[in-house]
Write a protein that holds these residues in place. Structure first.
Motif, PDB file in Angstrom:
ATOM      1  N   ALA A  60       0.841  -1.203   0.000  1.00  0.00           N
ATOM      2  CA  ALA A  60       0.000   0.000   0.000  1.00  0.00           C
ATOM      3  C   ALA A  60       0.874   1.252   0.000  1.00  0.00           C
ATOM      4  O   ALA A  60       0.556   2.246  -0.652  1.00  0.00           O
ATOM      5  CB  ALA A  60      -0.916   0.004   1.208  1.00  0.00           C
ATOM      6  N   ARG A  61       1.991   1.178   0.749  1.00  0.00           N
ATOM      7  CA  ARG A  61       2.878   2.339   0.823  1.00  0.00           C
ATOM      8  C   ARG A  61       3.624   2.529  -0.496  1.00  0.00           C
ATOM      9  O   ARG A  61       3.976   3.635  -0.862  1.00  0.00           O
ATOM     10  CB  ARG A  61       3.865   2.141   1.966  1.00  0.00           C
ATOM     11  CG  ARG A  61       4.194   3.416   2.672  1.00  0.00           C
ATOM     12  CD  ARG A  61       4.860   3.173   3.980  1.00  0.00           C
ATOM     13  NE  ARG A  61       5.900   2.148   3.899  1.00  0.00           N
ATOM     14  CZ  ARG A  61       6.633   1.778   4.922  1.00  0.00           C
ATOM     15  NH1 ARG A  61       6.432   2.317   6.109  1.00  0.00           N
ATOM     16  NH2 ARG A  61       7.559   0.853   4.814  1.00  0.00           N
ATOM     17  N   GLU A  62       3.878   1.426  -1.172  1.00  0.00           N
ATOM     18  CA  GLU A  62       4.658   1.469  -2.404  1.00  0.00           C
ATOM     19  C   GLU A  62       3.825   1.887  -3.615  1.00  0.00           C
ATOM     20  O   GLU A  62       4.327   2.555  -4.509  1.00  0.00           O
ATOM     21  CB  GLU A  62       5.255   0.073  -2.638  1.00  0.00           C
ATOM     22  CG  GLU A  62       6.288   0.006  -3.743  1.00  0.00           C
ATOM     23  CD  GLU A  62       7.524   0.833  -3.445  1.00  0.00           C
ATOM     24  OE1 GLU A  62       7.845   1.017  -2.245  1.00  0.00           O
ATOM     25  OE2 GLU A  62       8.141   1.324  -4.393  1.00  0.00           O
ATOM     26  N   CYS A  63       2.551   1.488  -3.619  1.00  0.00           N
ATOM     27  CA  CYS A  63       1.689   1.679  -4.796  1.00  0.00           C
ATOM     28  C   CYS A  63       1.686   3.133  -5.281  1.00  0.00           C
ATOM     29  O   CYS A  63       1.240   4.026  -4.578  1.00  0.00           O
ATOM     30  CB  CYS A  63       0.261   1.254  -4.475  1.00  0.00           C
ATOM     31  SG  CYS A  63      -0.869   1.535  -5.844  1.00  0.00           S
ATOM     32  N   PRO A  64       2.194   3.386  -6.505  1.00  0.00           N
ATOM     33  CA  PRO A  64       2.253   4.768  -6.979  1.00  0.00           C
ATOM     34  C   PRO A  64       0.875   5.367  -7.220  1.00  0.00           C
ATOM     35  O   PRO A  64       0.701   6.582  -7.156  1.00  0.00           O
ATOM     36  CB  PRO A  64       3.052   4.669  -8.281  1.00  0.00           C
ATOM     37  CG  PRO A  64       2.930   3.262  -8.725  1.00  0.00           C
ATOM     38  CD  PRO A  64       2.751   2.434  -7.482  1.00  0.00           C
ATOM     39  N   SER A  66      -1.665   4.648  -5.350  1.00  0.00           N
ATOM     40  CA  SER A  66      -2.318   4.630  -4.022  1.00  0.00           C
ATOM     41  C   SER A  66      -3.704   3.984  -4.079  1.00  0.00           C
ATOM     42  O   SER A  66      -4.674   4.561  -3.611  1.00  0.00           O
ATOM     43  CB  SER A  66      -2.437   6.037  -3.440  1.00  0.00           C
ATOM     44  OG  SER A  66      -1.217   6.705  -3.533  1.00  0.00           O
TER      45      SER A  66
ATOM     46  N   ASN B  65      13.569   4.454  -3.748  1.00  0.00           N
ATOM     47  CA  ASN B  65      13.525   3.595  -2.569  1.00  0.00           C
ATOM     48  C   ASN B  65      14.895   3.345  -1.948  1.00  0.00           C
ATOM     49  O   ASN B  65      15.096   3.588  -0.758  1.00  0.00           O
ATOM     50  CB  ASN B  65      12.900   2.243  -2.919  1.00  0.00           C
ATOM     51  CG  ASN B  65      11.385   2.328  -2.919  1.00  0.00           C
ATOM     52  OD1 ASN B  65      10.821   3.201  -2.272  1.00  0.00           O
ATOM     53  ND2 ASN B  65      10.733   1.445  -3.641  1.00  0.00           N
ATOM     54  N   ASP B  74       1.432  10.836  -1.866  1.00  0.00           N
ATOM     55  CA  ASP B  74       0.438  10.431  -2.862  1.00  0.00           C
ATOM     56  C   ASP B  74       0.457  11.387  -4.049  1.00  0.00           C
ATOM     57  O   ASP B  74       0.674  12.588  -3.882  1.00  0.00           O
ATOM     58  CB  ASP B  74      -0.968  10.463  -2.246  1.00  0.00           C
ATOM     59  CG  ASP B  74      -1.219   9.232  -1.413  1.00  0.00           C
ATOM     60  OD1 ASP B  74      -0.326   8.348  -1.366  1.00  0.00           O
ATOM     61  OD2 ASP B  74      -2.301   9.147  -0.795  1.00  0.00           O
ATOM     62  N   MET B  75       0.199  10.817  -5.217  1.00  0.00           N
ATOM     63  CA  MET B  75       0.093  11.671  -6.397  1.00  0.00           C
ATOM     64  C   MET B  75      -1.245  12.390  -6.348  1.00  0.00           C
ATOM     65  O   MET B  75      -2.192  11.886  -5.747  1.00  0.00           O
ATOM     66  CB  MET B  75       0.144  10.817  -7.672  1.00  0.00           C
ATOM     67  CG  MET B  75       1.455  10.126  -7.901  1.00  0.00           C
ATOM     68  SD  MET B  75       1.322   8.940  -9.241  1.00  0.00           S
ATOM     69  CE  MET B  75       1.389  10.019 -10.657  1.00  0.00           C
ATOM     70  N   LYS B  80      -3.658  10.551 -11.378  1.00  0.00           N
ATOM     71  CA  LYS B  80      -3.872   9.108 -11.326  1.00  0.00           C
ATOM     72  C   LYS B  80      -5.105   8.700 -12.108  1.00  0.00           C
ATOM     73  O   LYS B  80      -5.342   7.523 -12.332  1.00  0.00           O
ATOM     74  CB  LYS B  80      -4.064   8.666  -9.864  1.00  0.00           C
ATOM     75  CG  LYS B  80      -2.863   8.928  -8.991  1.00  0.00           C
ATOM     76  CD  LYS B  80      -3.077   8.417  -7.586  1.00  0.00           C
ATOM     77  CE  LYS B  80      -4.080   9.233  -6.820  1.00  0.00           C
ATOM     78  NZ  LYS B  80      -4.085   8.931  -5.374  1.00  0.00           N
ATOM     79  N   LYS B 165       5.433   9.205  -5.341  1.00  0.00           N
ATOM     80  CA  LYS B 165       5.983   7.876  -5.077  1.00  0.00           C
ATOM     81  C   LYS B 165       7.108   7.566  -6.066  1.00  0.00           C
ATOM     82  O   LYS B 165       7.121   8.118  -7.167  1.00  0.00           O
ATOM     83  CB  LYS B 165       4.886   6.818  -5.211  1.00  0.00           C
ATOM     84  CG  LYS B 165       3.685   7.017  -4.303  1.00  0.00           C
ATOM     85  CD  LYS B 165       3.909   6.400  -2.948  1.00  0.00           C
ATOM     86  CE  LYS B 165       2.745   6.680  -2.042  1.00  0.00           C
ATOM     87  NZ  LYS B 165       1.947   5.525  -1.718  1.00  0.00           N
ATOM     88  N   PRO B 166       8.035   6.669  -5.695  1.00  0.00           N
ATOM     89  CA  PRO B 166       9.159   6.380  -6.587  1.00  0.00           C
ATOM     90  C   PRO B 166       8.718   6.032  -8.010  1.00  0.00           C
ATOM     91  O   PRO B 166       9.258   6.551  -8.968  1.00  0.00           O
ATOM     92  CB  PRO B 166       9.838   5.184  -5.924  1.00  0.00           C
ATOM     93  CG  PRO B 166       9.521   5.318  -4.482  1.00  0.00           C
ATOM     94  CD  PRO B 166       8.162   5.948  -4.412  1.00  0.00           C
ATOM     95  N   ARG B 167       7.715   5.154  -8.126  1.00  0.00           N
ATOM     96  CA  ARG B 167       7.346   4.733  -9.475  1.00  0.00           C
ATOM     97  C   ARG B 167       6.094   5.442 -10.001  1.00  0.00           C
ATOM     98  O   ARG B 167       5.307   4.868 -10.738  1.00  0.00           O
ATOM     99  CB  ARG B 167       7.206   3.213  -9.529  1.00  0.00           C
ATOM    100  CG  ARG B 167       8.580   2.544  -9.527  1.00  0.00           C
ATOM    101  CD  ARG B 167       8.497   1.058  -9.633  1.00  0.00           C
ATOM    102  NE  ARG B 167       7.791   0.629 -10.832  1.00  0.00           N
ATOM    103  CZ  ARG B 167       7.572  -0.645 -11.121  1.00  0.00           C
ATOM    104  NH1 ARG B 167       8.030  -1.588 -10.324  1.00  0.00           N
ATOM    105  NH2 ARG B 167       6.925  -0.981 -12.212  1.00  0.00           N
ATOM    106  N   SER B 168       5.958   6.718  -9.656  1.00  0.00           N
ATOM    107  CA  SER B 168       4.809   7.504 -10.141  1.00  0.00           C
ATOM    108  C   SER B 168       4.727   7.508 -11.664  1.00  0.00           C
ATOM    109  O   SER B 168       3.625   7.527 -12.227  1.00  0.00           O
ATOM    110  CB  SER B 168       4.914   8.947  -9.653  1.00  0.00           C
ATOM    111  OG  SER B 168       4.839   8.982  -8.256  1.00  0.00           O
ATOM    112  N   VAL B 171       2.372   5.194 -13.450  1.00  0.00           N
ATOM    113  CA  VAL B 171       0.935   5.453 -13.482  1.00  0.00           C
ATOM    114  C   VAL B 171       0.528   6.062 -14.828  1.00  0.00           C
ATOM    115  O   VAL B 171      -0.488   5.694 -15.401  1.00  0.00           O
ATOM    116  CB  VAL B 171       0.517   6.383 -12.320  1.00  0.00           C
ATOM    117  CG1 VAL B 171      -0.933   6.797 -12.436  1.00  0.00           C
ATOM    118  CG2 VAL B 171       0.770   5.696 -10.986  1.00  0.00           C
TER     119      VAL B 171
END
Lengths: 74, 198
Positions: A60-64, A66, B65, B74-75, B80, B165-168, B171
């Motif tokens: 959940a924390r990793e999910c870009p 969210s 990471n 959060d984006m 998203k 997030k690292p892998r934004s 998305v």
């Protein structure tokens, strides 16, 4: 007199619940799951193996996007 | 976390941009990042490329990471959302076609070779130092265009890695969006909510 130790409270059962509609299937969750409990299904969205998931919340924390919620199950 | 061999694929990203700095013809290798995900999606109905073998995904994961450069916030919702994801895919495809058009124009002599890298589809950065001597003009034009596309998207990816997030990037990555559409169509599952758990 015997003093009884208080029993440890059982941990709340938690589970990761991804939102399939908004999942982008990037696989970031799969990469961080220490128990191999979450997988991208046919390149479409993530699914959780409920028997393996311990609800640790790493995915959940990793999910870009969210889109993974950690739900408490009764 | 246990490191797998594919966790080091970010080296390919770094090599790619470094090589393109010396000789732009190396940028042709960028086509691998276009064809491999499509082969995975069309052939196997999987996003295996995104999930494991994408050099950019690994780069963003490593920087965000392992090195801790990401804020891990959060984006924003609009970013998203499907509208932005599909919109960005369309925009990206349009830009890709316009790059092909330009290549075609150069091949027919209707336009001359422009030795620049175009950042964010707007800013012309002089790149003549990496221009290959004696290469066919359209071959060079295509590679300048492809390198521009790759560099622009890498910068976007790194910016959103830092902010969110690292892998934004994953998305709104056009290849990711496109391969997911292909995979969902193959899985017979365009409306995910209605299906039971597989």
């Amino acid at each position: 007199m015997v003093i009884e130790k208080p029993k440890p409270r059982p941990p709340a059962k938690r589970r990761a619940v991804p939102d399939r509609d908004r999942c982008v299937a990037c696989g970031a969750c799969e990469a961080v799951c220490p128990r191999g409990a979450i997988k991208v299904w046919k390149g479409s969205y993530s699914v959780v193996d409920a028997s393996r998931c311990v609800g640790c919340g790493l995915c959940a924390r990793e999910c870009p996007a969210s889109v993974i919620a950690i739900e408490v199950i009764a | 976390m246990k490191q797998h061999w594919y966790n080091y694929l970010w080296i390919c990203s770094v090599l790619y941009f470094a090589l393109g700095f010396f000789n732009i013809l190396f940028a042709w290798l960028g086509l691998i990042s276009f064809f491999l995900p499509l082969i995975f999606a069309i052939g196997k109905g999987s996003k295996g490329f995104c999930n494991r073998y994408c050099d950019r995904g690994q780069l963003l994961r490593m920087l965000g990471n392992q090195k801790g450069f990401s804020r891990k916030k959060d984006m924003p919702d609009w970013m998203k959302g499907k509208a932005f994801r599909y919109g960005f895919l369309l925009f990206f495809l349009t830009m890709f076609v316009s790059m092909l058009l330009r290549t075609w124009q150069v091949s027919t002599g209707a336009a001359t070779l422009r030795e620049t890298v175009t950042l964010f589809w707007t800013f012309q950065v002089p790149w003549h130092f990496a221009s290959p001597a004696g290469a066919t003009p359209w071959v060079a034009q295509f590679t300048f265009g492809l390198y521009s596309l790759m560099l622009t998207s890498a910068i976007l990816g790194i910016l959103t890695m830092l902010l969110y997030k690292p892998r934004s990037w994953c998305v709104y990555c056009p290849m990711g969006t496109m391969t997911q559409l292909i995979c969902r169509a193959k899985a017979g599952d365009s409306d995910a909510e209605k299906k039971p758990m597989p």
